[in-house]
Design an enzyme around this catalytic site. Structure first.
Site, PDB file in Angstrom:
ATOM      1  N   ASP A 115       8.635 -39.070 -79.541  1.00 40.76           N
ATOM      2  CA  ASP A 115       8.680 -38.700 -80.961  1.00 40.76           C
ATOM      3  C   ASP A 115       8.725 -37.184 -81.080  1.00 40.76           C
ATOM      4  O   ASP A 115       7.759 -36.498 -80.764  1.00 40.76           O
ATOM      5  CB  ASP A 115       7.442 -39.263 -81.663  1.00 40.76           C
ATOM      6  CG  ASP A 115       7.523 -39.180 -83.186  1.00 40.76           C
ATOM      7  OD1 ASP A 115       8.301 -38.345 -83.692  1.00 40.76           O
ATOM      8  OD2 ASP A 115       6.816 -39.945 -83.851  1.00 40.76           O
ATOM      9  N   SER A 130       3.491 -43.253 -89.816  1.00 39.17           N
ATOM     10  CA  SER A 130       4.200 -42.151 -90.457  1.00 39.17           C
ATOM     11  C   SER A 130       3.568 -41.881 -91.833  1.00 39.17           C
ATOM     12  O   SER A 130       2.356 -41.673 -91.893  1.00 39.17           O
ATOM     13  CB  SER A 130       5.690 -42.523 -90.543  1.00 39.17           C
ATOM     14  OG  SER A 130       6.471 -41.378 -90.700  1.00 39.17           O
ATOM     15  N   HIS A 174      10.582 -41.327 -83.021  1.00 35.68           N
ATOM     16  CA  HIS A 174       9.699 -41.792 -84.099  1.00 35.68           C
ATOM     17  C   HIS A 174       9.989 -43.253 -84.454  1.00 35.68           C
ATOM     18  O   HIS A 174       9.080 -44.031 -84.738  1.00 35.68           O
ATOM     19  CB  HIS A 174       9.920 -40.872 -85.303  1.00 35.68           C
ATOM     20  CG  HIS A 174       8.944 -41.053 -86.407  1.00 35.68           C
ATOM     21  ND1 HIS A 174       7.596 -40.856 -86.255  1.00 35.68           N
ATOM     22  CD2 HIS A 174       9.125 -41.405 -87.714  1.00 35.68           C
ATOM     23  CE1 HIS A 174       6.980 -41.070 -87.417  1.00 35.68           C
ATOM     24  NE2 HIS A 174       7.890 -41.417 -88.310  1.00 35.68           N
TER      25      HIS A 174
HETATM   26  N1  COA Z   1      29.152 -46.572 -86.612  1.00 36.56           N
HETATM   27  C1  COA Z   1      28.664 -47.245 -87.683  1.00 36.56           C
HETATM   28  N2  COA Z   1      27.581 -48.051 -87.608  1.00 36.56           N
HETATM   29  C2  COA Z   1      26.976 -48.175 -86.418  1.00 36.56           C
HETATM   30  C3  COA Z   1      27.433 -47.512 -85.268  1.00 36.56           C
HETATM   31  C4  COA Z   1      28.584 -46.670 -85.393  1.00 36.56           C
HETATM   32  N3  COA Z   1      29.084 -46.013 -84.362  1.00 36.56           N
HETATM   33  N4  COA Z   1      26.626 -47.856 -84.245  1.00 36.56           N
HETATM   34  C5  COA Z   1      25.699 -48.701 -84.734  1.00 36.56           C
HETATM   35  N5  COA Z   1      25.905 -48.907 -86.045  1.00 36.56           N
HETATM   36  C6  COA Z   1      25.154 -49.767 -86.940  1.00 36.56           C
HETATM   37  C7  COA Z   1      25.084 -51.182 -86.418  1.00 36.56           C
HETATM   38  O1  COA Z   1      26.236 -51.915 -86.800  1.00 36.56           O
HETATM   39  C8  COA Z   1      23.827 -51.712 -87.094  1.00 36.56           C
HETATM   40  O2  COA Z   1      24.117 -52.136 -88.413  1.00 36.56           O
HETATM   41  P1  COA Z   1      23.116 -53.156 -89.205  1.00 36.56           P
HETATM   42  O3  COA Z   1      21.782 -52.460 -89.295  1.00 36.56           O
HETATM   43  O4  COA Z   1      23.748 -53.350 -90.528  1.00 36.56           O
HETATM   44  O5  COA Z   1      23.062 -54.395 -88.371  1.00 36.56           O
HETATM   45  C9  COA Z   1      22.961 -50.472 -87.176  1.00 36.56           C
HETATM   46  O6  COA Z   1      23.820 -49.329 -86.946  1.00 36.56           O
HETATM   47  C10 COA Z   1      21.895 -50.512 -86.113  1.00 36.56           C
HETATM   48  O7  COA Z   1      21.123 -49.339 -86.186  1.00 36.56           O
HETATM   49  P2  COA Z   1      20.365 -48.813 -84.910  1.00 36.56           P
HETATM   50  O8  COA Z   1      19.708 -47.565 -85.303  1.00 36.56           O
HETATM   51  O9  COA Z   1      21.294 -48.788 -83.762  1.00 36.56           O
HETATM   52  O10 COA Z   1      19.311 -50.001 -84.663  1.00 36.56           O
HETATM   53  P3  COA Z   1      18.005 -49.951 -83.777  1.00 36.56           P
HETATM   54  O11 COA Z   1      17.714 -51.352 -83.393  1.00 36.56           O
HETATM   55  O12 COA Z   1      18.107 -48.925 -82.719  1.00 36.56           O
HETATM   56  O13 COA Z   1      16.912 -49.443 -84.830  1.00 36.56           O
HETATM   57  C11 COA Z   1      15.974 -49.459 -87.002  1.00 36.56           C
HETATM   58  C12 COA Z   1      16.527 -50.303 -85.885  1.00 36.56           C
HETATM   59  C13 COA Z   1      15.555 -50.413 -88.113  1.00 36.56           C
HETATM   60  C14 COA Z   1      14.765 -48.668 -86.526  1.00 36.56           C
HETATM   61  C15 COA Z   1      17.045 -48.468 -87.506  1.00 36.56           C
HETATM   62  O14 COA Z   1      18.217 -49.160 -87.757  1.00 36.56           O
HETATM   63  C16 COA Z   1      16.661 -47.757 -88.777  1.00 36.56           C
HETATM   64  O15 COA Z   1      16.908 -48.216 -89.867  1.00 36.56           O
HETATM   65  N6  COA Z   1      16.029 -46.573 -88.653  1.00 36.56           N
HETATM   66  C17 COA Z   1      15.481 -45.847 -89.740  1.00 36.56           C
HETATM   67  C18 COA Z   1      14.179 -46.464 -90.136  1.00 36.56           C
HETATM   68  C19 COA Z   1      13.265 -45.489 -90.728  1.00 36.56           C
HETATM   69  O16 COA Z   1      13.232 -45.354 -91.918  1.00 36.56           O
HETATM   70  N7  COA Z   1      12.530 -44.796 -89.865  1.00 36.56           N
HETATM   71  C20 COA Z   1      11.693 -43.733 -90.177  1.00 36.56           C
HETATM   72  C21 COA Z   1      10.674 -44.003 -91.143  1.00 36.56           C
HETATM   73  S1  COA Z   1       9.675 -42.572 -91.371  1.00 36.56           S
END
Ligand code: COA
Length: 380
Positions: free
Chosen positions: A327, A162, A357
């Site tokens: 993506d 990215s 993505h």
């Molecule tokens: N209400 C509130 N919180 C919720 C929820 C709901 N209905 N459903 C899930 N969650 C929370 C979970 O409790 C968990 O919390 P924690 O991270 O504190 O443990 C979190 O959401 C999980 O996120 P999720 O997106 O489901 O995890 P994943 O395994 O699919 O993806 C990441 C992991 C790290 C990719 C994602 O969490 C993330 O941060 N994405 C953004 C990263 C980023 O910056 N990407 C782009 C860069 S250009």
């Protein structure tokens, strides 16, 4: 302890450095758009040992909201475990038994490198919205100074996803003699109309938050900073980072537990986005979000070089390109274009994922395999 989000989630001098190391340039740092920073500090972390001939150095470049903590546990100075913790380590895809791995926080960032939450020596308050326009090329220029300081003349590999992938391309074009292998993941040669559109709406959300205060919110009490604007920006970004199919499959029309949307409550997906927005607001800085979003919007490897085809044709590094099958923000056609225009690129690797993505984080094993193959390549 206040539960309200801090005015900024930036790391500030005086905070625990954790595993960060710092390089400070006590001289003006010139910027592509004109002007300069009177001085610049770059925070970085390293793993493994640099070989006596410096031939085993790998540079890892983070995305928009990442930082130098690519590997290692959460602890003082680091709110979270490293964002590529399983990928970088002994025996990992980026094997720290073999490689000396360096991950800097980007210029304009908020985790130790000079950015809008920093205060220049001759000023009384943080840069805020006065932080000068910086570009992806400026980000790389500061990383070049770090490479000089570390004694790395030529990287064994430069790896990024990215916004990190934008920097890999700029390294491979602007400093081609210093890059043996380039691993370019989930990015394109220039920002597309839709990427600019998404970023610009996110930037407007931050600036529309009255608590943004023209960018001078650093003295605000917890809860009085621009966390709502930043959280909305993150929500918009997060939708673009995942796929429509995944959101449908994971959340559908589910209600958030104990809430009734028809009676003022939330759907589960709304709660999910709010959660991620608030989480970011606790560890990030709204002005950094603006500075880096703008830098991404200006991403164009062809600027001043006769266009993207001419620029990409000059690359000499052994290039590996990968993209995520679902993506929608950096769609595969952009990686195909890179593959066609970079003479030294091998066939584009497609990682199958429903996570859009964010597949670069979710599909760590598949992405790791691509990277370890690329770093083992003897074509360089
Ligand atoms: N209400 C509130 N919180 C919720 C929820 C709901 N209905 N459903 C899930 N969650 C929370 C979970 O409790 C968990 O919390 P924690 O991270 O504190 O443990 C979190 O959401 C999980 O996120 P999720 O997106 O489901 O995890 P994943 O395994 O699919 O993806 C990441 C992991 C790290 C990719 C994602 O969490 C993330 O941060 N994405 C953004 C990263 C980023 O910056 N990407 C782009 C860069 S250009």
């Amino acid at each position: 302890v206040s539960e309200r989000p801090p005015a900024t989630g930036a790391w500030r001098p005086g905070d625990d450095p954790g595993s960060r190391q710092f390089l400070t340039l006590d001289e003006p740092f010139a910027l592509e758009a004109g002007g300069n920073l009177p001085s610049a500090t770059i925070a970085y972390e390293t793993w493994g040992t640099l070989a006596p001939d410096a031939s085993n150095a790998v540079l890892v470049l983070h995305a928009l909201t990442g930082d130098s903590h690519a590997a290692g546990p959460a602890g003082p100075g680091h709110g979270d475990v490293g964002w590529w913790d399983g990928t970088i380590g002994p025996g990992g895809a980026i094997d720290t038994d073999r490689f000396f791995v360096v991950c800097p926080n980007v210029l304009g960032g908020c985790q130790g490198t000079t950015g809008p939450s920093s205060t220049a020596a001759d000023r009384a308050r943080p840069w805020g919205a006065r932080f000068p326009r910086t570009t992806i090329r400026d980000q790389v220029a500061l990383e070049v100074r770090l490479a000089d300081e570390l004694g790395v003349g030529r990287w064994h590999g430069v790896v990024g996803v990215s916004m990190g992938g934008m920097r890999v391309l700029e390294w491979a074009i602007g400093h081609r003699e210093r890059v043996a292998r380039a691993v370019v993941i989930s990015v394109g040669a220039q920002a597309t109309a839709e990427q600019i559109a998404f970023c610009s709406v996110q930037m407007r959300a931050i600036r529309a938050d009255p608590c943004w205060q023209g960018g001078d919110y650093y003295d605000a009490a917890p809860g009085d900073g621009p966390h709502v604007g930043l959280s909305i920006a993150r929500g918009v970004g997060h939708i673009s980072y995942r796929s429509e199919l995944e959101l449908a499959a994971r959340f559908g029309r589910d209600h958030q537990a104990g809430e009734e949307p028809f009676d003022g409550g939330r759907y589960a997906v709304e709660s999910y986005l709010e959660y991620h927005g608030e989480k970011l607001a606790r560890r990030f800085d709204a002005n950094t979000y603006l500075v880096l979003s703008e830098a991404m919007n200006h991403h164009d490897v062809g600027r001043g070089r006769g266009g993207i085809a001419t620029a990409l044709a000059t690359i000499t590094a052994d290039v590996t390109i990968a993209g995520m099958s679902s993506d929608r923000l950096y769609p595969l056609r952009l990686q195909q274009e890179l593959g066609e225009l970079i003479p030294t690129a091998s066939a584009v690797e497609v990682v199958q994922t429903i996570s859009g993505h964010d597949g670069f984080l979710v599909e760590a094993d598949a992405v790791g395999r691509v990277i370890s193959r690329a770093l083992a390549s003897e074509r360089a």
